[in-house]
Design a protein around this motif. Structure first.
Motif, PDB file in Angstrom:
ATOM      1  N   CYS A 157      37.069  44.840  44.095  1.00 23.96           N
ATOM      2  CA  CYS A 157      37.328  43.692  43.219  1.00 23.96           C
ATOM      3  C   CYS A 157      38.690  43.821  42.533  1.00 23.96           C
ATOM      4  O   CYS A 157      39.415  42.827  42.387  1.00 23.96           O
TER       5      CYS A 157
ATOM      6  N   PHE B 138      29.916  42.454  48.975  1.00 24.80           N
ATOM      7  CA  PHE B 138      30.039  41.746  47.700  1.00 24.80           C
ATOM      8  C   PHE B 138      28.702  41.105  47.342  1.00 24.80           C
ATOM      9  O   PHE B 138      27.844  40.884  48.213  1.00 24.80           O
TER      10      PHE B 138
ATOM     11  N   SER C  11      32.254  38.001  51.325  1.00 26.52           N
ATOM     12  CA  SER C  11      33.405  37.769  50.439  1.00 26.52           C
ATOM     13  C   SER C  11      32.885  37.457  49.044  1.00 26.52           C
ATOM     14  O   SER C  11      31.722  37.072  48.875  1.00 26.52           O
ATOM     15  N   PRO C  12      33.723  37.619  48.023  1.00 24.72           N
ATOM     16  CA  PRO C  12      33.236  37.468  46.649  1.00 24.72           C
ATOM     17  C   PRO C  12      33.010  36.013  46.253  1.00 24.72           C
ATOM     18  O   PRO C  12      33.651  35.098  46.766  1.00 24.72           O
TER      19      PRO C  12
ATOM     20  N   HIS D 138      40.874  33.088  42.727  1.00 28.67           N
ATOM     21  CA  HIS D 138      40.026  32.740  43.862  1.00 28.67           C
ATOM     22  C   HIS D 138      40.399  31.359  44.394  1.00 28.67           C
ATOM     23  O   HIS D 138      40.427  31.131  45.608  1.00 28.67           O
TER      24      HIS D 138
ATOM     25  N   TRP E 138      32.701  49.086  45.163  1.00 29.26           N
ATOM     26  CA  TRP E 138      32.741  47.622  45.029  1.00 29.26           C
ATOM     27  C   TRP E 138      33.728  47.217  43.936  1.00 29.26           C
ATOM     28  O   TRP E 138      34.526  46.285  44.124  1.00 29.26           O
TER      29      TRP E 138
ATOM     30  N   ASP F 249      30.168  37.875  41.571  1.00 30.99           N
ATOM     31  CA  ASP F 249      30.934  39.119  41.588  1.00 30.99           C
ATOM     32  C   ASP F 249      31.843  39.207  40.374  1.00 30.99           C
ATOM     33  O   ASP F 249      31.979  40.272  39.755  1.00 30.99           O
ATOM     34  N   TYR F 250      32.464  38.093  40.021  1.00 28.50           N
ATOM     35  CA  TYR F 250      33.410  38.103  38.905  1.00 28.50           C
ATOM     36  C   TYR F 250      32.699  38.293  37.568  1.00 28.50           C
ATOM     37  O   TYR F 250      33.283  38.810  36.612  1.00 28.50           O
TER      38      TYR F 250
END
Length: 229
Positions: free
Chosen positions: A215, A173, A178-179, A30, A211, A183-184
């Motif tokens: 990812c 997300f 956007s993530p 990221h 989703w 999300d992670y």
């Protein structure tokens, strides 16, 4: 400057499966930061960086050592503020704390039951002995008994994701358009299940499955570099 990420792996060092390590892998991607991965087994962790940690991930960023995936994400946002934020501010950090608690209390225990024998079978001999002893002591049952209970978890796992499913009806997300790090967090849990057991717990058209596929495709498809179990 050399960045090193110590990552939990099985007997095949390319199969890095820890949900917490995957949170950090996605965080580094990221941020667009280069690093070298140092795969380690369970029984090797105590020897890395002169006993610098009891768990992985552990990130060495130059002279800085940071352990714990959440602490690493906070560090990356502080150290590299010119790169995309992982939290989008203090509100995002607070949201991520909630998501982390929900994921670990709801998803991780279920995945442990589903995948426990698959995790054991991924490991080298010394790590298998450690894993069996430590998990049976912690969970109060044999790995085989835990795995038997895990069969019921497969049927009910999708229901545990209903809050996420509802939210994904309005945005792609957890972070919005956007993530972000939240999300992670959830991605790391489902990636753990994907790599260790490969068990199908979601229908292909489930919003959560869609989703998760998004990812997996993030950051050049880094999530797909390890195949499903």
């Amino acid at each position: 400057m050399t960045r090193l990420l110590y990552a939990l792996a099985g007997a095949d060092k390319a199969r890095q499966f820890s949900p917490h390590v995957w949170k950090t892998v996605m965080s580094l991607a990221h941020k667009g930061l280069d690093y070298e991965t140092m795969p380690v087994g369970f029984t090797e962790i105590s020897g890395i960086e002169n006993g610098g940690t009891a768990t992985v991930p552990l990130l060495r960023d130059g002279d800085k050592l940071v352990s714990d995936s959440f602490a690493i994400a906070l560090y990356l946002d502080e150290a590299y503020p010119d790169r995309p934020s992982l939290f989008g501010g203090q509100g995002g950090q607070a949201m991520a704390r909630f998501i982390e608690s929900w994921s670990q209390s709801t998803l991780h225990m279920a995945i442990t039951r589903i995948a426990i024998l698959d995790i054991h079978n991924l490991l080298g001999e010394a790590d298998q002995a450690y894993f069996r002893r430590s998990r049976e002591e912690r969970l109060g049952a044999s790995l085989e008994e835990i795995a038997a209970a895990g069969r019921a978890e497969i049927e009910t796992f999708a229901k545990k994701l209903q809050p996420l499913r509802n939210m994904l009806k309005t945005q792609p997300f957890i972070g919005g358009e956007s993530p972000l790090f939240p999300d992670y967090i959830v991605f790391g849990a489902l990636q753990w299940l994907r790599i260790t057991a490969g068990t199908t717990v979601l229908e292909a058209d489930d919003p959560v499955a869609l989703w998760f596929a998004r990812c997996l495709d993030l950051h050049g498809g880094i999530g797909r570099r390890v195949t499903a179990g």
